[in-house]
Each structure stands twice: as C-alpha cells, then as structure tokens.
Scaffold this motif. Structure first.
Motif, PDB file in Angstrom:
ATOM      1  N   THR A 285      82.684  27.113  92.331  1.00  0.00           N
ATOM      2  CA  THR A 285      83.109  28.712  91.936  1.00  0.00           C
ATOM      3  C   THR A 285      82.378  29.228  90.896  1.00  0.00           C
ATOM      4  O   THR A 285      82.238  30.392  90.748  1.00  0.00           O
ATOM      5  N   GLY A 286      81.838  28.623  89.730  1.00  0.00           N
ATOM      6  CA  GLY A 286      81.294  29.239  88.426  1.00  0.00           C
ATOM      7  C   GLY A 286      79.579  29.136  88.851  1.00  0.00           C
ATOM      8  O   GLY A 286      78.931  28.137  88.790  1.00  0.00           O
ATOM      9  N   HIS A 287      79.103  30.253  88.171  1.00  0.00           N
ATOM     10  CA  HIS A 287      77.700  30.306  87.876  1.00  0.00           C
ATOM     11  C   HIS A 287      77.503  29.820  86.434  1.00  0.00           C
ATOM     12  O   HIS A 287      77.881  30.644  85.606  1.00  0.00           O
ATOM     13  N   ARG A 288      76.840  28.694  86.337  1.00  0.00           N
ATOM     14  CA  ARG A 288      76.530  27.805  85.020  1.00  0.00           C
ATOM     15  C   ARG A 288      75.284  28.509  84.333  1.00  0.00           C
ATOM     16  O   ARG A 288      74.335  28.146  85.288  1.00  0.00           O
ATOM     17  N   LEU A 289      75.278  28.732  83.089  1.00  0.00           N
ATOM     18  CA  LEU A 289      74.050  28.946  82.456  1.00  0.00           C
ATOM     19  C   LEU A 289      73.903  27.866  81.138  1.00  0.00           C
ATOM     20  O   LEU A 289      75.005  27.714  80.462  1.00  0.00           O
ATOM     21  N   SER A 290      72.830  27.305  80.901  1.00  0.00           N
ATOM     22  CA  SER A 290      72.691  26.494  79.736  1.00  0.00           C
ATOM     23  C   SER A 290      71.267  26.993  79.154  1.00  0.00           C
ATOM     24  O   SER A 290      70.414  27.335  79.864  1.00  0.00           O
ATOM     25  N   VAL A 291      71.115  26.851  77.907  1.00  0.00           N
ATOM     26  CA  VAL A 291      69.927  27.294  77.072  1.00  0.00           C
ATOM     27  C   VAL A 291      69.921  25.891  76.315  1.00  0.00           C
ATOM     28  O   VAL A 291      70.543  25.704  75.322  1.00  0.00           O
ATOM     29  N   ALA A 292      68.579  25.457  76.415  1.00  0.00           N
ATOM     30  CA  ALA A 292      68.299  24.132  75.649  1.00  0.00           C
ATOM     31  C   ALA A 292      67.033  24.572  74.784  1.00  0.00           C
ATOM     32  O   ALA A 292      65.948  25.168  75.267  1.00  0.00           O
ATOM     33  N   TYR A 293      67.261  24.190  73.361  1.00  0.00           N
ATOM     34  CA  TYR A 293      66.044  24.446  72.431  1.00  0.00           C
ATOM     35  C   TYR A 293      65.584  22.938  72.251  1.00  0.00           C
ATOM     36  O   TYR A 293      66.128  22.247  71.674  1.00  0.00           O
ATOM     37  N   LEU A 294      64.270  22.988  72.865  1.00  0.00           N
ATOM     38  CA  LEU A 294      63.569  21.600  72.855  1.00  0.00           C
ATOM     39  C   LEU A 294      62.968  21.349  71.658  1.00  0.00           C
ATOM     40  O   LEU A 294      61.742  22.080  71.379  1.00  0.00           O
ATOM     41  N   TYR A 295      63.163  20.611  70.670  1.00  0.00           N
ATOM     42  CA  TYR A 295      62.562  20.654  69.331  1.00  0.00           C
ATOM     43  C   TYR A 295      61.399  19.329  69.127  1.00  0.00           C
ATOM     44  O   TYR A 295      61.876  18.309  69.372  1.00  0.00           O
ATOM     45  N   GLY A 296      60.551  19.539  68.889  1.00  0.00           N
ATOM     46  CA  GLY A 296      59.405  18.305  68.648  1.00  0.00           C
ATOM     47  C   GLY A 296      58.612  18.718  67.269  1.00  0.00           C
ATOM     48  O   GLY A 296      58.611  19.848  66.660  1.00  0.00           O
ATOM     49  N   PRO A 297      57.552  18.046  67.230  1.00  0.00           N
ATOM     50  CA  PRO A 297      56.769  17.992  65.782  1.00  0.00           C
ATOM     51  C   PRO A 297      55.387  18.830  66.385  1.00  0.00           C
ATOM     52  O   PRO A 297      55.047  19.310  67.514  1.00  0.00           O
ATOM     53  N   PRO A 298      54.544  19.453  65.250  1.00  0.00           N
ATOM     54  CA  PRO A 298      53.565  20.264  65.596  1.00  0.00           C
ATOM     55  C   PRO A 298      52.681  19.495  66.559  1.00  0.00           C
ATOM     56  O   PRO A 298      52.718  18.331  66.594  1.00  0.00           O
TER      57      PRO A 298
END
Ligand SMILES: C=C1C[C@]23C[C@H]1CC[C@H]2[C@@]12CCC[C@@](C)(C(=O)O1)[C@H]2[C@@H]3C(=O)O
Ligand SMILES: O=C(O)CCC(=O)C(=O)O
Ligand SMILES: [Fe+2]
Length: 360
Positions: A285-298
């Motif tokens: 029933t639901g439209h799901r949204l997710s936001v991932a901040y993928l953090y790494g080294p320089p």
C-alpha cells in the motif's frame, strides 16, 4: 569535494531500458518475480531489536562500540538534524521520483558512472530486477537538477546541499564516536585532511501488487565507513545479525536516523566492527522513500587496519585500499569484495566476513 570514481572494468551497468514504470503496474511482471522465501517479511523469532542510542548520553561512545561489535547497525536520536530538513529531503525525493519516466531518464546514470538515475547498481548480480529506482548524487546536485527541472532547479539544489552539509558533520561525529570506542582519539591515526567524501542515494520503493515475491533492494553491505539512513515512516529495512537466523526489521522510530557499519570500517577496525548485511522489502500500500548518506574517506586515502589495533597477535587482516579501488572491487566481486582484499585467514576471536548473500 574530491570525487570518487569507479574503475572502468566494472561489470555493473545501468540499463535504463530495463526500466519499467513500476508506479503503473497492477501485477508483478516475471522480470521482477523473485523466488518467495519463507522468511521474506520478518522472522518473528527474534525478540531483540536494533539499539536506539541517544547521542546526548554520556555513555554514547561505549554503547556505540557495543552496537558496532554485536549488530553493525543502530539508530540514533538527539543527532541535531532538524525534522524540517529530514522532511524537506523526503519531499525533494518524492518530487523527483514522481516525474515522468522520460524526464527522469534525462538524468540517467551513464554506463560507467556513479551518479544519476537508475536501477540498483548491484542488479547485474541478480537474476531478477528489484522493485525500486534510485538516484545517486556525488558532490553538487546542480547538473542533475538542471537536467530534471531546467527552470526550477534551485529548490532541489538548496535542499540537497543543506542536507549534505549537515550529514557530513554528523557522519564525521559518529565516525569519531566509533573510533573513540576502539581507543582511537588522535588525528594522526587518521590522516584525512579536509574530511571525508560521500554519495547521497535516494531510493524509491513504489507500492507493490505482490510484495512477497518482490525485492526492494537485495541483500548487500555498504562500501562505506558508515552510512546514515533516513527511512520514511514506512517499514522496509531488514538486517541480519551474527548468531541469529533470519531477517530482523529495523522499525522506523520517530526522529531517529539509522547508522550502518560499512565495509571500510570493517577494514579499519581489522574485523572488530563487521559491516552489516541488509536489504529493503516492499509493501502493498505505501510508497516508501529512503535517503542514504554513504560516507567514506577522501578518494586517494588508503584505508587499512588501524595501527593501534594491530600487533603480533593481531596481524592486519586486510590490505590497504582506497575507496575508489574498493568500489571497483565491489563492482566486480560484490559480496566477495571484502574477502578478496583479505590478507590472511581469520584467527580465533575475529569475526568472519559476510559472504553468503542469498539470491532469489
Ligand atoms: C559510494 C557508493 C556506494 C554505492 C556505490 C556508490 C554509489 C551508490 C551506492 C549504492 C547505494 C545503494 C546500495 C548500493 C549497494 C548500490 O547499489 O549503490 C550502494 C553502493 C555500495 O555501498 O557498494
Ligand atoms: O531503503 C532502505 O531502507 C535501505 C537502503 C540501502 O540499503 C542503501 O541505500 O544502501
Ligand atoms: Fe545499503
């Protein structure tokens, strides 16, 4: 911000033509029908739940250390990211994914690139397609915003840039809490100059006519130091835990952000903080949204087990590798990527790599 590149021999491709408009489907097409698994939705036998950690508590470092050793995932509260900003980013994502397919394809991820609109980049490792679409932003969102909204790109850019700035501060703070819990407190232990690099990933999971046979995002670990995930108020994220059978749901907790331990933290910690295997399931029933901040080294910094964690009894388990190289390795070997950079067999007391992603 320094850019991260994927080595060009990657076999992960984006094929926009595989794209179906999932929003208009009334039946699950065969291309998206995965073999149903008995544990698909949740294993009811697990009564332990993913820890929720208050960053304002004095014992946050110890609690985070424990969560990293035993879960590889936790939720944080009192993180100082305003609910307004979280809501704005979710809305920006909803606006983006609700554009007509032809318009989204103007910002399609190029064959050998990282950023833009496309199917999950790990799709090529699976026989069926996932019930999701994604949008990856590296550095400035301007180029993509211009492709999507030639006249009205400001709003999207402002929101994304504000979010990136806030997430960078938080990611750095959480990373130092994790390192602190390993006894690493000095900057010379981690020579990163201006701080880390990151990718922002918007994931959209439309409501699905047959959720038990579909897969939102197949099981994977993140190729990061850590990931900060905002899931909307619709459940879908599931994780596995060493010593436990089946999938454990990470229920959305009001105001909380989810932290994943990624593969590069696994390497830095010499296996003490194993990266978490996770996936996203969909619902009817639901439209799901997710936001991932993928953090790494320089991008040019070599990551290897921290010297303070290595001695005669604890030899380094992984060879030095940059983030770009690791992404190339992941693109080739996927769930065997960590093992492929491993130097020696695990000894007693070390946690094994995850290398048993289920397919289908
Ligand atoms: C910096 C990253 C990390 C990436 C690749 C690149 C940009 C997009 C990221 C994701 C986001 C979605 C899951 C994942 C598995 C995927 O398919 O794309 C991630 C992947 C990784 O963590 O390996
Ligand atoms: O949508 C989710 O809950 C998971 C997303 C994810 O794992 C990712 O973007 O790496
Ligand atoms: Fe992930």
């Amino acid at each position: 911000m320094p850019s991260i590149k994927l080595s060009s021999d990657s076999n992960i491709t984006s094929n926009p033509h595989k794209f179906l408009d999932l929003y208009s489907m009334t039946e699950l097409p065969d291309t998206h029908a995965w073999t149903p698994q008995p544990d698909h939705h949740e294993c009811k036998c697990n009564d332990e739940s993913v820890p929720i950690i208050d960053l304002n508590k004095e014992n946050a470092t110890e609690v985070i250390g424990h969560a990293c050793r035993t879960w590889g995932v936790f939720q944080i509260i009192n993180h100082n990211i305003s609910q307004k900003l979280v809501d704005e980013v979710e809305l920006a994502g909803k606006r983006l994914f609700s554009l007509p397919m032809q318009q989204k394809l103007r910002a399609a991820r190029p064959h050998d690139g990282i950023s833009g609109y496309g199917v999950a980049r790990i799709s090529s490792f699976f026989p069926k397609l996932m019930w999701s679409e994604g949008f990856t932003i590296l550095g400035s969102p301007l180029q993509h915003a211009l492709q999507l909204w030639p006249q009205d790109y400001h709003k999207f850019c402002d929101t994304i840039e504000k979010y990136q700035k806030e997430m960078k501060k938080l990611a750095n703070r959480v990373m130092w809490l994790m390192l602190g819990s390993l006894g690493i407190t000095e900057l010379e232990d981690l020579n990163w100059g201006g701080g880390g690099c990151a990718a922002l990933q918007l994931n959209s999971y439309p409501a699905c006519p047959d959720p038990d046979r579909a897969m939102g995002l197949a099981a994977h670990t993140d190729s990061t130091i850590l990931t900060i995930l905002q899931q909307s108020n619709i459940s879908g994220l599931q994780v596995t835990r060493e010593g436990t059978v089946g999938w454990i749901t990470v229920p959305p907790h009001p105001g909380a952000l989810v932290i994943h331990v990624g593969d590069l933290m696994h390497i830095l910690s010499n296996g003490l903080y194993p990266s978490v295997l996770h996936r996203a399931v969909v619902n009817r029933t639901g439209h799901r949204l997710s936001v991932a901040y993928l953090y790494g080294p320089p991008s040019s910094v070599k990551i290897s087990p921290l010297t303070k964690l290595v001695d005669n009894l604890h030899p380094p388990l992984y060879r030095p590798i940059t983030w770009s190289e690791y992404l190339g390795t992941k693109a080739k070997h996927f769930d065997k990527a960590l093992t492929s950079v491993r130097l020696c067999a695990p000894r007693n007391g070390f946690v094994e790599d995850h290398n048993s992603v289920k397919v289908g």
